[in-house]
Structures are given as C-alpha cells and as structure tokens.
Design a protein around this motif. Structure first.
Motif, PDB file in Angstrom:
ATOM      1  N   ILE A 159       8.862  20.187 -15.672  1.00  0.00           N
ATOM      2  CA  ILE A 159       9.788  20.032 -14.554  1.00  0.00           C
ATOM      3  C   ILE A 159       9.083  20.328 -13.235  1.00  0.00           C
ATOM      4  O   ILE A 159       9.257  19.617 -12.241  1.00  0.00           O
ATOM      5  CB  ILE A 159      11.006  20.969 -14.739  1.00  0.00           C
ATOM      6  N   GLU A 160       8.267  21.389 -13.234  1.00  0.00           N
ATOM      7  CA  GLU A 160       7.531  21.739 -12.015  1.00  0.00           C
ATOM      8  C   GLU A 160       6.595  20.599 -11.595  1.00  0.00           C
ATOM      9  O   GLU A 160       6.496  20.271 -10.400  1.00  0.00           O
ATOM     10  CB  GLU A 160       6.716  23.011 -12.232  1.00  0.00           C
ATOM     11  N   GLY A 161       5.918  20.013 -12.580  1.00  0.00           N
ATOM     12  CA  GLY A 161       5.032  18.895 -12.279  1.00  0.00           C
ATOM     13  C   GLY A 161       5.795  17.700 -11.729  1.00  0.00           C
ATOM     14  O   GLY A 161       5.363  17.053 -10.768  1.00  0.00           O
ATOM     15  N   SER A 162       6.946  17.425 -12.324  1.00  0.00           N
ATOM     16  CA  SER A 162       7.772  16.312 -11.860  1.00  0.00           C
ATOM     17  C   SER A 162       8.198  16.503 -10.410  1.00  0.00           C
ATOM     18  O   SER A 162       8.106  15.579  -9.586  1.00  0.00           O
ATOM     19  CB  SER A 162       9.009  16.175 -12.753  1.00  0.00           C
ATOM     20  N   LEU A 163       8.632  17.697 -10.077  1.00  0.00           N
ATOM     21  CA  LEU A 163       9.040  17.983  -8.703  1.00  0.00           C
ATOM     22  C   LEU A 163       7.852  17.911  -7.745  1.00  0.00           C
ATOM     23  O   LEU A 163       7.977  17.438  -6.614  1.00  0.00           O
ATOM     24  CB  LEU A 163       9.694  19.364  -8.630  1.00  0.00           C
ATOM     25  N   GLY A 164       6.695  18.383  -8.212  1.00  0.00           N
ATOM     26  CA  GLY A 164       5.491  18.276  -7.394  1.00  0.00           C
ATOM     27  C   GLY A 164       5.143  16.827  -7.106  1.00  0.00           C
ATOM     28  O   GLY A 164       4.716  16.487  -5.994  1.00  0.00           O
ATOM     29  N   GLY A 165       5.345  15.960  -8.100  1.00  0.00           N
ATOM     30  CA  GLY A 165       5.108  14.535  -7.908  1.00  0.00           C
ATOM     31  C   GLY A 165       6.048  13.933  -6.879  1.00  0.00           C
ATOM     32  O   GLY A 165       5.640  13.114  -6.047  1.00  0.00           O
ATOM     33  N   VAL A 166       7.314  14.353  -6.914  1.00  0.00           N
ATOM     34  CA  VAL A 166       8.294  13.853  -5.936  1.00  0.00           C
ATOM     35  C   VAL A 166       7.897  14.258  -4.518  1.00  0.00           C
ATOM     36  O   VAL A 166       7.912  13.442  -3.590  1.00  0.00           O
ATOM     37  CB  VAL A 166       9.709  14.379  -6.261  1.00  0.00           C
ATOM     38  N   VAL A 167       7.519  15.520  -4.352  1.00  0.00           N
ATOM     39  CA  VAL A 167       7.159  16.024  -3.022  1.00  0.00           C
ATOM     40  C   VAL A 167       5.935  15.294  -2.466  1.00  0.00           C
ATOM     41  O   VAL A 167       5.934  14.845  -1.313  1.00  0.00           O
ATOM     42  CB  VAL A 167       6.901  17.549  -3.068  1.00  0.00           C
ATOM     43  N   LEU A 168       4.890  15.154  -3.294  1.00  0.00           N
ATOM     44  CA  LEU A 168       3.672  14.500  -2.802  1.00  0.00           C
ATOM     45  C   LEU A 168       3.914  13.015  -2.541  1.00  0.00           C
ATOM     46  O   LEU A 168       3.385  12.452  -1.575  1.00  0.00           O
ATOM     47  CB  LEU A 168       2.537  14.678  -3.809  1.00  0.00           C
ATOM     48  N   SER A 169       4.710  12.374  -3.372  1.00  0.00           N
ATOM     49  CA  SER A 169       5.029  10.968  -3.169  1.00  0.00           C
ATOM     50  C   SER A 169       5.732  10.757  -1.831  1.00  0.00           C
ATOM     51  O   SER A 169       5.383   9.850  -1.057  1.00  0.00           O
ATOM     52  CB  SER A 169       5.918  10.459  -4.303  1.00  0.00           C
ATOM     53  N   MET A 170       6.721  11.593  -1.541  1.00  0.00           N
ATOM     54  CA  MET A 170       7.443  11.479  -0.271  1.00  0.00           C
ATOM     55  C   MET A 170       6.531  11.797   0.914  1.00  0.00           C
ATOM     56  O   MET A 170       6.627  11.162   1.968  1.00  0.00           O
ATOM     57  CB  MET A 170       8.669  12.394  -0.288  1.00  0.00           C
ATOM     58  N   ALA A 171       5.627  12.753   0.722  1.00  0.00           N
ATOM     59  CA  ALA A 171       4.695  13.109   1.796  1.00  0.00           C
ATOM     60  C   ALA A 171       3.773  11.942   2.126  1.00  0.00           C
ATOM     61  O   ALA A 171       3.520  11.642   3.303  1.00  0.00           O
ATOM     62  CB  ALA A 171       3.882  14.339   1.397  1.00  0.00           C
ATOM     63  N   LEU A 183      10.975   8.080   3.445  1.00  0.00           N
ATOM     64  CA  LEU A 183      11.412   9.135   2.532  1.00  0.00           C
ATOM     65  C   LEU A 183      12.057   8.545   1.277  1.00  0.00           C
ATOM     66  O   LEU A 183      11.815   9.009   0.161  1.00  0.00           O
ATOM     67  CB  LEU A 183      12.387  10.074   3.238  1.00  0.00           C
ATOM     68  N   MET A 184      12.863   7.501   1.464  1.00  0.00           N
ATOM     69  CA  MET A 184      13.513   6.869   0.319  1.00  0.00           C
ATOM     70  C   MET A 184      12.515   6.121  -0.558  1.00  0.00           C
ATOM     71  O   MET A 184      12.628   6.132  -1.785  1.00  0.00           O
ATOM     72  CB  MET A 184      14.606   5.913   0.802  1.00  0.00           C
ATOM     73  N   ILE A 185      11.533   5.475   0.073  1.00  0.00           N
ATOM     74  CA  ILE A 185      10.494   4.797  -0.711  1.00  0.00           C
ATOM     75  C   ILE A 185       9.745   5.812  -1.569  1.00  0.00           C
ATOM     76  O   ILE A 185       9.491   5.585  -2.762  1.00  0.00           O
ATOM     77  CB  ILE A 185       9.520   4.042   0.215  1.00  0.00           C
ATOM     78  N   GLY A 186       9.394   6.948  -0.972  1.00  0.00           N
ATOM     79  CA  GLY A 186       8.708   7.990  -1.730  1.00  0.00           C
ATOM     80  C   GLY A 186       9.553   8.530  -2.855  1.00  0.00           C
ATOM     81  O   GLY A 186       9.055   8.769  -3.963  1.00  0.00           O
ATOM     82  N   LEU A 187      10.843   8.717  -2.592  1.00  0.00           N
ATOM     83  CA  LEU A 187      11.744   9.242  -3.626  1.00  0.00           C
ATOM     84  C   LEU A 187      11.898   8.260  -4.772  1.00  0.00           C
ATOM     85  O   LEU A 187      11.807   8.636  -5.949  1.00  0.00           O
ATOM     86  CB  LEU A 187      13.106   9.549  -3.007  1.00  0.00           C
ATOM     87  N   CYS A 233       0.828  -1.207   0.000  1.00  0.00           N
ATOM     88  CA  CYS A 233       0.000   0.000   0.000  1.00  0.00           C
ATOM     89  C   CYS A 233       0.862   1.256   0.000  1.00  0.00           C
ATOM     90  O   CYS A 233       0.539   2.242  -0.682  1.00  0.00           O
ATOM     91  CB  CYS A 233      -0.918   0.003   1.217  1.00  0.00           C
ATOM     92  N   ALA A 234       1.958   1.233   0.761  1.00  0.00           N
ATOM     93  CA  ALA A 234       2.852   2.387   0.794  1.00  0.00           C
ATOM     94  C   ALA A 234       3.474   2.635  -0.582  1.00  0.00           C
ATOM     95  O   ALA A 234       3.554   3.784  -1.045  1.00  0.00           O
ATOM     96  CB  ALA A 234       3.950   2.170   1.833  1.00  0.00           C
ATOM     97  N   ALA A 235       3.893   1.551  -1.246  1.00  0.00           N
ATOM     98  CA  ALA A 235       4.521   1.696  -2.560  1.00  0.00           C
ATOM     99  C   ALA A 235       3.515   2.201  -3.591  1.00  0.00           C
ATOM    100  O   ALA A 235       3.788   3.163  -4.333  1.00  0.00           O
ATOM    101  CB  ALA A 235       5.111   0.355  -3.002  1.00  0.00           C
ATOM    102  N   PHE A 236       2.344   1.575  -3.642  1.00  0.00           N
ATOM    103  CA  PHE A 236       1.325   2.017  -4.599  1.00  0.00           C
ATOM    104  C   PHE A 236       0.863   3.430  -4.276  1.00  0.00           C
ATOM    105  O   PHE A 236       0.648   4.253  -5.176  1.00  0.00           O
ATOM    106  CB  PHE A 236       0.131   1.058  -4.598  1.00  0.00           C
ATOM    107  N   GLY A 237       0.695   3.721  -2.986  1.00  0.00           N
ATOM    108  CA  GLY A 237       0.266   5.058  -2.596  1.00  0.00           C
ATOM    109  C   GLY A 237       1.253   6.120  -3.040  1.00  0.00           C
ATOM    110  O   GLY A 237       0.862   7.188  -3.537  1.00  0.00           O
ATOM    111  N   ALA A 238       2.553   5.826  -2.879  1.00  0.00           N
ATOM    112  CA  ALA A 238       3.580   6.779  -3.287  1.00  0.00           C
ATOM    113  C   ALA A 238       3.609   6.950  -4.803  1.00  0.00           C
ATOM    114  O   ALA A 238       3.767   8.059  -5.321  1.00  0.00           O
ATOM    115  CB  ALA A 238       4.946   6.317  -2.775  1.00  0.00           C
ATOM    116  N   ILE A 239       3.438   5.841  -5.537  1.00  0.00           N
ATOM    117  CA  ILE A 239       3.418   5.917  -7.004  1.00  0.00           C
ATOM    118  C   ILE A 239       2.246   6.759  -7.483  1.00  0.00           C
ATOM    119  O   ILE A 239       2.389   7.656  -8.322  1.00  0.00           O
ATOM    120  CB  ILE A 239       3.337   4.500  -7.617  1.00  0.00           C
ATOM    121  N   TRP A 240       1.063   6.474  -6.946  1.00  0.00           N
ATOM    122  CA  TRP A 240      -0.134   7.215  -7.375  1.00  0.00           C
ATOM    123  C   TRP A 240      -0.062   8.677  -6.935  1.00  0.00           C
ATOM    124  O   TRP A 240      -0.534   9.564  -7.650  1.00  0.00           O
ATOM    125  CB  TRP A 240      -1.385   6.527  -6.834  1.00  0.00           C
ATOM    126  N   ALA A 241       0.525   8.919  -5.778  1.00  0.00           N
ATOM    127  CA  ALA A 241       0.693  10.305  -5.321  1.00  0.00           C
ATOM    128  C   ALA A 241       1.605  11.073  -6.264  1.00  0.00           C
ATOM    129  O   ALA A 241       1.377  12.255  -6.552  1.00  0.00           O
ATOM    130  CB  ALA A 241       1.260  10.325  -3.904  1.00  0.00           C
TER     131      ALA A 241
END
Length: 265
Positions: free
Chosen positions: A172-184, A203-207, A137-145
C-alpha cells in the motif's frame, strides 16, 4: 540484471525515438507491439497464432487498431464491428465442433478490444492536432513515475501488502508513493508548458496514470496467475513479453482519451 538493463536501454531508446518522430514511424512501432502482444494473448489462452480463431481475433484487433481518421477513411460503426467479430468467433465454435468453446471465443473478443484499442489510443494521443508529443510524454512520464515511485517507496518503507493473492510484492505504501510521484511528474509538465497542460488537468493526468496504471499491472498479474505463467512472453530479455511491459499503457491511454484529459483536437 545486466541483460535486463541492456534490453531496457535499447528498447527505451528505440521507443523514445519513434515517439518523437511520430506519424507512421510511431504507428509502425505500435503495430508491431500490438501484433506481438495479441500473439502472446492467444498463446496464453492455448492457441497458436495460425488457429482460425486466432486469425479472426488478429483481424478484429487490426480493425480496432487502424487509424481510420488519419487515413482519411470513415470509421466503422463500433457496435457493428464488435458484433461481427463476435459472430465470426462464435461461428468457429460450430465449425470446430466445440474444440474452440464459447469461453475461448469470448476471451479472443476481449483480447482484440484490450490490445487493439489500447494501442490505438496511444496513437490517437500522439497524433492529436494540439501538443500530441507533449501529451504523450506527460502520460508516459506519469506512468513510469508511478512504477518507479511504487518500487522504491515499497522497498524502503512498504509494510502493508496491497493485494498479496495477486501480486505479493506490492504494498500500500508503495502504491501511494507511485501516485504521489506520478502526480509530481505530471505537474512538472504543467510548469514546463502551462498553456498546454493546466495544473488541474496535470494533477488528474497523474492520478489517472498512477491508479489506472497500477490496476492495469494488477489485471495482467491476476491473469498470469490464472494461467500459471510468470511472463506473457520472452521477446524482451529480462523483461518478459510485450503485455508484461505495456499492461499499464493499455489501460491508461484509453481512459485519458475517454475522459477528455488529453484532447485530440
């Protein structure tokens, strides 16, 4: 849009149910996705599913996908398995008098590994001895986030194209937004179950989920551009094919397993 939403809701509900049930229910769903996905891959490369080379590719994909440990069987030697698959595919080039070229054989070898181990890693994570459902769930949640963050941030403030020659709408902005939300989102799982997922690991899983997931999406976009197609298939109305929907998963889960971010025991 309505069709896309209906398909997403129904497909998502079925996927969540099978993930929660786990075991062979989950494996059965992954097996169905893998069969469909490899069929799409073969078709993208100009082969029907019943072509001898496709059948060998399917067989190789199955060998990689099979959960040998869960069945109580010895895991085949990985190098031996890949070499035998390579040998059989190269043999087809001889018997078809180069109607199936060495390039085509190499592509099927690549596809068997890409699809087979991608879905195998998903089952490994869910079937882990400790916290398999939580980690899945954490992995899928981070991917979808990552997908959600990239989409909405990109639409809102995206100005600088990420890779226009491959995916013109990504920024690029969207990509960075995806990284931030995934880690969150990954951190939220850490707060919910700190004994299972430490903060640094979350944090590493989200990244990894965000960066590798976005690369997985770009890889599939690049390949579709080479083949001159919009979608890998049409089995999911409004969403395309299995490889369109699972492109991030097929990259993220193997990396999570190989890096040890998701322990299997």
């Amino acid at each position: 849009m309505k069709q896309r939403i209906v398909t997403g809701v129904i497909g998502g509900a079925v996927f969540v149910l099978m993930t929660v049930l786990g075991g062979w229910y989950y494996y059965g769903l992954l097996l169905l996705l893998a069969i469909t996905g490899f069929g799409e891959y073969a078709r993208m490369n100009g082969l029907r599913w019943h072509h001898p080379a496709s059948l060998i590719g399917f067989a190789g994909m199955f060998v990689v996908l099979i959960p040998w440990d869960a069945l109580g069987l010895a895991q085949p030697n990985a190098i031996h398995t890949l070499w035998l698959l390579l040998f059989l595919l190269l043999t087809i080039t001889v018997f078809t008098k180069n109607d199936m070229t060495i390039d085509g054989a190499a592509l099927l070898l690549l596809g068997a590994l890409y699809v087979g181990y991608g879905f195998h890693a998903m089952f490994e994570v869910r079937n882990a001895d400790s916290h398999g459902l939580l980690m899945s769930c954490a992995a899928f949640g981070a991917i979808w986030a990552s997908d959600i963050g990239a989409y909405f941030v990109g639409r809102t403030i995206g100005k600088h194209k990420l890779w226009p020659s491959i995916s013109p709408n990504k920024t690029i902005e969207g990509s960075l937004g995806g990284v931030v939300l995934s880690m969150a989102v990954a951190v939220m799982f850490s707060f919910a179950a700190p004994d299972a997922i430490h903060l640094d690991k979350a944090l590493m899983i989200g990244l990894v989920a965000a960066v590798a997931g976005q690369l997985g999406d770009l890889i599939q976009s690049a390949y579709k551009r080479v083949r001159g197609i919009k979608d890998t298939g049409a089995i999911l109305p409004g969403h395309g094919g299995v490889l369109d929907r699972c492109d991030s998963w097929l990259v993220v889960f193997p990396l999570l397993v190989m890096t040890g971010l998701v322990p299997l025991s």
